[in-house]
Design an enzyme around this catalytic site. Structure first.
Site, PDB file in Angstrom:
ATOM      1  N   ARG A   1       0.856  -1.186   0.000  1.00  0.00           N
ATOM      2  CA  ARG A   1       0.000   0.000   0.000  1.00  0.00           C
ATOM      3  C   ARG A   1       0.894   1.239   0.000  1.00  0.00           C
ATOM      4  O   ARG A   1       1.885   1.295   0.736  1.00  0.00           O
ATOM      5  CB  ARG A   1      -0.899   0.006   1.232  1.00  0.00           C
ATOM      6  CG  ARG A   1      -1.933   1.125   1.223  1.00  0.00           C
ATOM      7  CD  ARG A   1      -2.737   1.171   2.506  1.00  0.00           C
ATOM      8  NE  ARG A   1      -2.073   1.951   3.527  1.00  0.00           N
ATOM      9  CZ  ARG A   1      -2.699   2.390   4.624  1.00  0.00           C
ATOM     10  NH1 ARG A   1      -3.972   2.110   4.820  1.00  0.00           N
ATOM     11  NH2 ARG A   1      -2.037   3.110   5.529  1.00  0.00           N
TER      12      ARG A   1
ATOM     13  N   ARG B   1     -13.940  -5.009   2.674  1.00  0.00           N
ATOM     14  CA  ARG B   1     -12.830  -4.654   3.572  1.00  0.00           C
ATOM     15  C   ARG B   1     -13.081  -4.924   5.043  1.00  0.00           C
ATOM     16  O   ARG B   1     -12.235  -4.646   5.894  1.00  0.00           O
ATOM     17  CB  ARG B   1     -12.531  -3.148   3.429  1.00  0.00           C
ATOM     18  CG  ARG B   1     -11.654  -2.767   2.306  1.00  0.00           C
ATOM     19  CD  ARG B   1     -10.213  -3.145   2.549  1.00  0.00           C
ATOM     20  NE  ARG B   1      -9.557  -2.215   3.488  1.00  0.00           N
ATOM     21  CZ  ARG B   1      -8.594  -2.609   4.315  1.00  0.00           C
ATOM     22  NH1 ARG B   1      -8.216  -3.873   4.348  1.00  0.00           N
ATOM     23  NH2 ARG B   1      -8.037  -1.732   5.130  1.00  0.00           N
TER      24      ARG B   1
ATOM     25  N   ASP C   1      -5.169   3.957  -0.006  1.00  0.00           N
ATOM     26  CA  ASP C   1      -6.322   4.216   0.864  1.00  0.00           C
ATOM     27  C   ASP C   1      -6.653   5.698   0.828  1.00  0.00           C
ATOM     28  O   ASP C   1      -5.883   6.514   1.325  1.00  0.00           O
ATOM     29  CB  ASP C   1      -5.983   3.770   2.296  1.00  0.00           C
ATOM     30  CG  ASP C   1      -7.207   3.748   3.209  1.00  0.00           C
ATOM     31  OD1 ASP C   1      -7.117   3.131   4.296  1.00  0.00           O
ATOM     32  OD2 ASP C   1      -8.232   4.356   2.839  1.00  0.00           O
TER      33      ASP C   1
ATOM     34  N   GLU D   1      -4.716  -7.371   4.764  1.00  0.00           N
ATOM     35  CA  GLU D   1      -3.883  -6.261   5.249  1.00  0.00           C
ATOM     36  C   GLU D   1      -3.055  -6.777   6.438  1.00  0.00           C
ATOM     37  O   GLU D   1      -3.570  -7.530   7.269  1.00  0.00           O
ATOM     38  CB  GLU D   1      -4.762  -5.088   5.704  1.00  0.00           C
ATOM     39  CG  GLU D   1      -3.972  -3.898   6.255  1.00  0.00           C
ATOM     40  CD  GLU D   1      -4.867  -2.710   6.616  1.00  0.00           C
ATOM     41  OE1 GLU D   1      -4.330  -1.628   6.845  1.00  0.00           O
ATOM     42  OE2 GLU D   1      -6.116  -2.893   6.653  1.00  0.00           O
TER      43      GLU D   1
ATOM     44  N   TYR E   1      -3.077  11.349   7.061  1.00  0.00           N
ATOM     45  CA  TYR E   1      -3.255   9.925   7.346  1.00  0.00           C
ATOM     46  C   TYR E   1      -2.207   9.068   6.629  1.00  0.00           C
ATOM     47  O   TYR E   1      -1.862   9.316   5.488  1.00  0.00           O
ATOM     48  CB  TYR E   1      -4.639   9.437   6.893  1.00  0.00           C
ATOM     49  CG  TYR E   1      -4.690   7.927   6.924  1.00  0.00           C
ATOM     50  CD1 TYR E   1      -4.525   7.188   5.770  1.00  0.00           C
ATOM     51  CD2 TYR E   1      -4.757   7.258   8.138  1.00  0.00           C
ATOM     52  CE1 TYR E   1      -4.479   5.806   5.814  1.00  0.00           C
ATOM     53  CE2 TYR E   1      -4.713   5.885   8.192  1.00  0.00           C
ATOM     54  CZ  TYR E   1      -4.565   5.158   7.023  1.00  0.00           C
ATOM     55  OH  TYR E   1      -4.482   3.801   7.074  1.00  0.00           O
TER      56      TYR E   1
ATOM     57  N   HIS F   1      -9.138   6.918   2.287  1.00  0.00           N
ATOM     58  CA  HIS F   1      -9.618   7.182   3.643  1.00  0.00           C
ATOM     59  C   HIS F   1     -10.836   8.097   3.706  1.00  0.00           C
ATOM     60  O   HIS F   1     -10.878   9.049   4.531  1.00  0.00           O
ATOM     61  CB  HIS F   1      -8.481   7.727   4.504  1.00  0.00           C
ATOM     62  CG  HIS F   1      -8.410   7.057   5.857  1.00  0.00           C
ATOM     63  ND1 HIS F   1      -8.857   7.678   6.991  1.00  0.00           N
ATOM     64  CD2 HIS F   1      -8.015   5.834   6.226  1.00  0.00           C
ATOM     65  CE1 HIS F   1      -8.714   6.850   8.018  1.00  0.00           C
ATOM     66  NE2 HIS F   1      -8.208   5.715   7.590  1.00  0.00           N
TER      67      HIS F   1
ATOM     68  N   GLU G   1      -9.080   2.381  -2.060  1.00  0.00           N
ATOM     69  CA  GLU G   1      -9.890   2.052  -0.894  1.00  0.00           C
ATOM     70  C   GLU G   1     -10.608   3.259  -0.317  1.00  0.00           C
ATOM     71  O   GLU G   1     -10.043   4.349  -0.295  1.00  0.00           O
ATOM     72  CB  GLU G   1      -8.963   1.464   0.175  1.00  0.00           C
ATOM     73  CG  GLU G   1      -9.608   1.142   1.506  1.00  0.00           C
ATOM     74  CD  GLU G   1      -8.575   0.690   2.534  1.00  0.00           C
ATOM     75  OE1 GLU G   1      -8.876   0.774   3.732  1.00  0.00           O
ATOM     76  OE2 GLU G   1      -7.466   0.285   2.117  1.00  0.00           O
TER      77      GLU G   1
ATOM     78  N   TRP H   1     -12.041  12.241   8.248  1.00  0.00           N
ATOM     79  CA  TRP H   1     -10.627  11.937   8.460  1.00  0.00           C
ATOM     80  C   TRP H   1     -10.304  10.613   7.853  1.00  0.00           C
ATOM     81  O   TRP H   1     -11.097   9.666   7.911  1.00  0.00           O
ATOM     82  CB  TRP H   1     -10.288  11.939   9.950  1.00  0.00           C
ATOM     83  CG  TRP H   1      -8.861  11.586  10.210  1.00  0.00           C
ATOM     84  CD1 TRP H   1      -7.779  12.404  10.098  1.00  0.00           C
ATOM     85  CD2 TRP H   1      -8.359  10.267  10.503  1.00  0.00           C
ATOM     86  NE1 TRP H   1      -6.643  11.706  10.340  1.00  0.00           N
ATOM     87  CE2 TRP H   1      -6.967  10.385  10.597  1.00  0.00           C
ATOM     88  CE3 TRP H   1      -8.973   9.017  10.695  1.00  0.00           C
ATOM     89  CZ2 TRP H   1      -6.150   9.310  10.884  1.00  0.00           C
ATOM     90  CZ3 TRP H   1      -8.168   7.919  10.975  1.00  0.00           C
ATOM     91  CH2 TRP H   1      -6.769   8.076  11.062  1.00  0.00           C
TER      92      TRP H   1
ATOM     93  N   GLU I   1     -14.262  -1.175   5.840  1.00  0.00           N
ATOM     94  CA  GLU I   1     -13.656  -1.335   7.170  1.00  0.00           C
ATOM     95  C   GLU I   1     -14.480  -0.686   8.267  1.00  0.00           C
ATOM     96  O   GLU I   1     -14.363  -1.056   9.436  1.00  0.00           O
ATOM     97  CB  GLU I   1     -12.222  -0.790   7.194  1.00  0.00           C
ATOM     98  CG  GLU I   1     -12.126   0.709   7.109  1.00  0.00           C
ATOM     99  CD  GLU I   1     -10.683   1.194   7.116  1.00  0.00           C
ATOM    100  OE1 GLU I   1     -10.393   2.109   7.905  1.00  0.00           O
ATOM    101  OE2 GLU I   1      -9.881   0.657   6.334  1.00  0.00           O
TER     102      GLU I   1
HETATM  103  C1  CS2 Z   1      -6.889   2.265   7.705  1.00  0.00           C
HETATM  104  C2  CS2 Z   1      -6.776   2.149   9.179  1.00  0.00           C
HETATM  105  O1  CS2 Z   1      -5.587   0.350   7.577  1.00  0.00           O
HETATM  106  C3  CS2 Z   1      -6.448   1.009   7.024  1.00  0.00           C
HETATM  107  O2  CS2 Z   1      -6.952   0.710   5.949  1.00  0.00           O
HETATM  108  O3  CS2 Z   1      -8.030   2.729   7.167  1.00  0.00           O
HETATM  109  O4  CS2 Z   1      -5.497   2.476   9.500  1.00  0.00           O
HETATM  110  C4  CS2 Z   1      -7.706   3.016   9.976  1.00  0.00           C
HETATM  111  O5  CS2 Z   1      -7.372   4.347   9.858  1.00  0.00           O
HETATM  112  C5  CS2 Z   1      -7.662   2.604  11.421  1.00  0.00           C
HETATM  113  O6  CS2 Z   1      -7.956   1.267  11.517  1.00  0.00           O
HETATM  114  C6  CS2 Z   1      -8.643   3.405  12.270  1.00  0.00           C
HETATM  115  O7  CS2 Z   1      -8.668   2.887  13.519  1.00  0.00           O
HETATM  116 MG    MG Z   2      -8.482   1.905   5.303  1.00  0.00          MG
END
Ligand code: CS2
Ligand code: MG
Length: 412
Positions: free
Chosen positions: A147, A293, A220, A349, A159, A222, A246, A412, A272
């Site tokens: 990634r 995810r 990602d 992941e 991030y 995000h 993602e 975020w 996620e």
């Molecule tokens: C992220 C995570 O790994 C990922 O794909 O989206 O790092 C996410 O920010 C954290 O799990 C939040 O707790």
């Molecule tokens: Mg993620």
């Protein structure tokens, strides 16, 4: 086989973890991960105050019945807290059942459908040289999929960039990006989507030029773009043949993906922050995503995520289970057992936990040639060192939040 005791163990070796530990009258111990990053104590209370009293004396072998009892019986269904609590009970019961059967959990789930699980690691950098170093470091660690997260000119801290800081006690050792920061209040970060949209394609162009066309690359976004911005990014990344893009839009609006899908062939991964199959229905039935995810820990456990993945399989949609450091070693083990047994496995992941975490959670998984394997111990193959866990009390930590240049709060 009766559930005799149920403990909710909170520990904070490298970061906070919440673990449910069930013990049967025959002395079998089952573990379940209930860690909800930045809101850990809410699940602790849900479990201790409301669920544990319901478990004592129950037949540990009735996993599906217990799942339905907690989901339908709880009346207030779905949501991250409820589904993390139910997940912990579910996984702990699967752990116990596999131990009672004397086999690794994946065998109970139907046996291995592959030799191991392709996993991706997190390379990141504020600039290209730092990013290239991180990619090389992950290739050296054996990762066969990576990634890519990059800094954006003009934005201080965003991030996914590991070099923002090193974790206390891990000085000098690169540490994958742990987003939750210990402290009394969440940290504010800045965001500018147009700057990001201008910059990211140039980074993927450089990474492909440096590392070639073969290696699977993931990114990602995000949750930060509007549907048309996500469509634009997906399109501009097509020349770089991403494995997936993602969380391109905030997850609540499933319809948004119709726009993205209409404009780009870049594969899409989402889920996620989803907690039940209902969050996926439109996305799966209309083939708007390519990867599910969800993590076992946040989606009602193995029993529920297995159903989501079986639904997705009918649409040739594969798994891409969430596996950052806020998924505990127990949650990661559950993901590996499920991932090894299902047919429609895509990728896992894998962010490495810290040494302190490894001293609290003794694990039997293996990492070999870019593939994870849960190991062949009976059950999940994870034991919790309760004494060691007790030496790392909970430390309040929050995920950051975003503000735009004009002060508006942003995803975020
Ligand atoms: C992220 C995570 O790994 C990922 O794909 O989206 O790092 C996410 O920010 C954290 O799990 C939040 O707790
Ligand atoms: Mg993620």
């Amino acid at each position: 086989m009766i559930i005799e005791s149920a403990e909710v163990i909170v520990t904070s070796p490298d970061r906070n973890f919440v673990t449910l530990r069930l013990t049967t009258d025959e002395g079998l111990v089952g573990l379940g991960d209930a860690t909800l990053n930045g809101r850990e104590l809410s699940v602790v209370s849900y479990l201790r105050d409301h669920v544990v009293p319901l478990l004592i004396g129950r037949d540990a072998s009735r996993i599906e019945d217990t799942w339905q009892y907690l989901y339908r019986g709880g009346y207030w269904r779905r949501g991250p807290v409820t589904m993390a609590a139910i997940a912990a009970v579910d996984v702990a019961l699967w752990d116990i059942k596999a131990q009672a059967a004397g086999m690794p959990l994946y065998q109970l789930l139907g046996g291995a459908s592959r030799d191991g699980l392709l996993a991706y690691g997190h390379a990141s950098g504020r600039d290209l040289p730092e990013l290239f170093d991180s990619v090389r470091s992950h290739l050296d660690q054996g990762f066969r999929a990576i990634r890519i997260q990059t800094g954006v000119p003009g934005l201080e801290s965003i991030y996914g960039i590991a070099s923002n800081k090193t974790l206390e006690g891990n000085a000098g050792k690169r540490y994958d990006h742990e987003p939750a920061q210990r402290g009394e209040l969440p940290v504010q970060e800045d965001w500018d989507t147009r700057a990001y949209l201008r910059h990211v394609p140039t980074v993927f162009e450089a990474v492909r030029a440096e590392f070639g066309p073969e290696i699977p690359l993931l990114h990602d976004a995000h949750h930060r773009m509007t549907p048309i911005q996500a469509a634009k990014l997906g399109k501009s990344l097509e020349p770089y043949d991403l494995f997936w893009l993602e969380d391109c839009t905030p997850a609540e609006n499933q319809d948004a993906l119709r726009w993205v899908r209409a404009h780009t062939t870049t594969p899409l991964a989402i889920g996620e922050v989803f907690n039940t199959v209902w969050d996926y229905r439109t996305l799966i039935q209309e083939q708007l995503i390519d990867y599910v995810r969800s993590a076992v820990t946040h989606t009602g456990g193995i029993s529920h995520l297995k159903k989501i993945l079986e639904f997705a399989a009918q649409y040739q949609i594969k798994s891409g289970m969430h596996g950052p450091t806020d998924i505990s070693p127990v949650g990661m083990a559950a993901a590996m057992h499920l991932g090894l047994s299902i047919h429609n496995f895509g990728i896992q992941e894998y962010m490495r936990h810290g040494e302190k975490t490894d001293s609290v959670f003794e694990q039997s998984f293996t990492w070999n040639g870019g593939l994870l394997h849960p190991g062949d111990q009976p059950g999940l193959g994870v034991t919790l060192n309760v004494d060691a866990a007790g030496t790392y009390p909970y430390v309040k930590a929050y995920l950051p939040y975003n503000r735009l240049a004009d002060g508006t709060v942003h995803d975020w």
